[in-house]
Scaffold this motif. Sequence first.
Motif, mmCIF file in Angstrom:
data_model
loop_
_atom_site.group_PDB
_atom_site.id
_atom_site.type_symbol
_atom_site.label_atom_id
_atom_site.label_comp_id
_atom_site.label_asym_id
_atom_site.label_seq_id
_atom_site.Cartn_x
_atom_site.Cartn_y
_atom_site.Cartn_z
ATOM 1 N N VAL A 1 0.820 -1.211 0.000
ATOM 2 C CA VAL A 1 0.000 0.000 0.000
ATOM 3 C C VAL A 1 0.856 1.263 0.000
ATOM 4 C CG1 VAL A 1 -1.837 1.253 1.196
ATOM 5 C CG2 VAL A 1 -1.818 -1.254 1.223
ATOM 6 N N THR B 1 -15.862 4.708 1.593
ATOM 7 C CA THR B 1 -15.542 4.608 0.170
ATOM 8 C C THR B 1 -14.709 5.815 -0.262
ATOM 9 O OG1 THR B 1 -17.619 5.731 -0.378
ATOM 10 C CG2 THR B 1 -17.620 3.320 -0.435
ATOM 11 N N ASN C 1 -11.473 6.088 -0.197
ATOM 12 C CA ASN C 1 -10.139 6.138 0.395
ATOM 13 C C ASN C 1 -9.390 4.890 -0.073
ATOM 14 O OD1 ASN C 1 -7.904 5.806 2.251
ATOM 15 N ND2 ASN C 1 -8.860 7.400 3.504
ATOM 16 N N THR C 2 -8.598 5.066 -1.125
ATOM 17 C CA THR C 2 -7.945 3.925 -1.770
ATOM 18 C C THR C 2 -7.056 3.163 -0.803
ATOM 19 O OG1 THR C 2 -7.957 5.119 -3.867
ATOM 20 C CG2 THR C 2 -6.500 3.213 -3.705
ATOM 21 N N ARG C 3 -6.309 3.875 0.024
ATOM 22 C CA ARG C 3 -5.410 3.203 0.964
ATOM 23 C C ARG C 3 -6.181 2.322 1.939
ATOM 24 N NH1 ARG C 3 -0.731 7.573 2.785
ATOM 25 N NH2 ARG C 3 0.479 7.495 0.836
ATOM 26 N N GLU D 1 -9.106 1.033 1.550
ATOM 27 C CA GLU D 1 -9.707 -0.087 0.838
ATOM 28 C C GLU D 1 -8.658 -1.172 0.591
ATOM 29 O OE1 GLU D 1 -11.771 1.313 -2.594
ATOM 30 O OE2 GLU D 1 -13.224 2.491 -1.433
ATOM 31 N N GLN D 2 -7.439 -0.763 0.253
ATOM 32 C CA GLN D 2 -6.371 -1.743 0.054
ATOM 33 C C GLN D 2 -6.023 -2.439 1.371
ATOM 34 O OE1 GLN D 2 -3.611 1.158 -1.763
ATOM 35 N NE2 GLN D 2 -3.455 -0.231 -3.510
#
Length: 214
Positions: A26, A94, A96-98, A100-101
């Motif tokens: 991440v 939803t 927040n890419t980090r 979610e990863q």
Amino acid sequence: LKWFLNTNFRRALSHAVNQQSIVDAVLLGHATPHWGIVHVANSKWRNQNIPTYPYNLDKAKEMLKQEGFIDENGDGFLEDKEGNRVEFTILTNTGNTRREQIGNIVSSDFKKLGIEVQFKPIDFNLLVSKIQDTYDYEAMLLGLAGGDMDPCSGMNVWKSSGFTHYWWPEQEKPATWWEAKVDSLMDLQATIVDYEKRKKIYDEVQYILSDQCP
């Protein structure tokens, strides 16, 4: 709730999170595994001698077994002493890419223990409503941040009556002995000017919270 009130259940889950894989996947290696409530860069207040939970699936599995969490029917998933399958949902927001990863990695880590996790990103406003109004959640992935490095900035999180004491918010009285102890220590350090005395008290707060792993 009964599972999460079990201290060794919480400790086992902490041992099952592969922080290094999160750092590598991440954050592209630009971080270090971390435990405790005070950042490692905050050398003024951080207690260097707190319990930590390095990645160790075998230890996590053994701790769960000792607490009665076993795969009784051989389906690859753990059951508790009453025969309930161990599964729960982790929420995050939803967009927040980090997070979610990270949520996907943690869910995979827990599955290696035999725990089924539904990772569910939801609208941020709905998430806030669940954690502050309805308390309709089992677990969540969230970040709390503040600009003040003084211990008093965390009062609303660490004290049992705090609005952001998210593992059991706004208690009328402390639910556990250790939450009562943290309450008294946080109140005490706020009355003291001498840094060394405050540091000793706050060190104890950090040790208790790391040991209990809320």
